[in-house]
Write an enzyme that holds these catalytic residues in place. Sequence first.
Site, short mmCIF file in Angstrom:
data_model
loop_
_atom_site.label_atom_id
_atom_site.label_comp_id
_atom_site.label_asym_id
_atom_site.label_seq_id
_atom_site.Cartn_x
_atom_site.Cartn_y
_atom_site.Cartn_z
N ALA A 115 -0.42 -7.20 -5.39
CA ALA A 115 -0.11 -5.91 -6.00
C ALA A 115 1.25 -5.41 -5.56
O ALA A 115 2.04 -4.89 -6.38
CB ALA A 115 -1.20 -4.89 -5.67
N ALA A 165 3.87 -7.40 -7.41
CA ALA A 165 3.97 -6.96 -8.81
C ALA A 165 4.74 -5.64 -8.92
O ALA A 165 5.63 -5.50 -9.77
CB ALA A 165 2.57 -6.81 -9.42
N GLU A 166 4.40 -4.69 -8.08
CA GLU A 166 5.10 -3.40 -8.14
C GLU A 166 6.57 -3.56 -7.77
O GLU A 166 7.44 -2.90 -8.36
CB GLU A 166 4.43 -2.36 -7.25
CG GLU A 166 5.14 -1.03 -7.34
CD GLU A 166 4.24 0.17 -7.13
OE1 GLU A 166 4.80 1.26 -7.00
OE2 GLU A 166 3.02 0.02 -7.10
N THR A 167 6.86 -4.43 -6.84
CA THR A 167 8.25 -4.64 -6.42
C THR A 167 9.11 -5.16 -7.56
O THR A 167 10.18 -4.62 -7.83
CB THR A 167 8.31 -5.61 -5.22
OG1 THR A 167 7.64 -5.02 -4.11
CG2 THR A 167 9.74 -5.94 -4.84
N SER A 191 9.34 -2.49 -10.43
CA SER A 191 10.12 -1.32 -10.02
C SER A 191 11.59 -1.66 -9.85
O SER A 191 12.46 -0.83 -10.13
CB SER A 191 9.54 -0.73 -8.73
OG SER A 191 8.25 -0.22 -8.99
#
Length: 139
Positions: free
Chosen positions: A56, A59-61, A64
């Site tokens: 997770a 994925a966010e890294t 973003s």
Amino acid sequence: MHTLNAENDRIDNWADTLMSRLGIRLISASAQSTLAEMPIAGNTQPRGLLHGGASAALAETVASHAAQIHAHSLYGEAGVAVGVELNISHIAPGRGDWVRACATAVHLGKSSTVHTVTITDEHDQTLAVARVSNRVLHN
């Protein structure tokens, strides 16, 4: 940890961050498509499989970072992207040496972005699929 050229935007501020601790390495970056990899070693749960929280965070890294590049393209250094939603489906266990995440833009707007992220292992097996939304802010 890394420095990219201006074409890929700057990430020279990743030292002493979660991205650095997880060992995330940016491979290529644009608002439309950002690619990074992360080692599995050190990012596992007790059974030795890739930890879902590490997936997770990866994925966010990538999503973003892509959103941040978009924010800079719209508003220069005053543009900032902040995560507002992360949804991830874990499909297969992560084993091996590393995983790779590719964020692909679905929406690049003036106030928000949406990226889909596919996380694969070194054999191109899909391990997880995520959707990440970011709010674009500017001063």
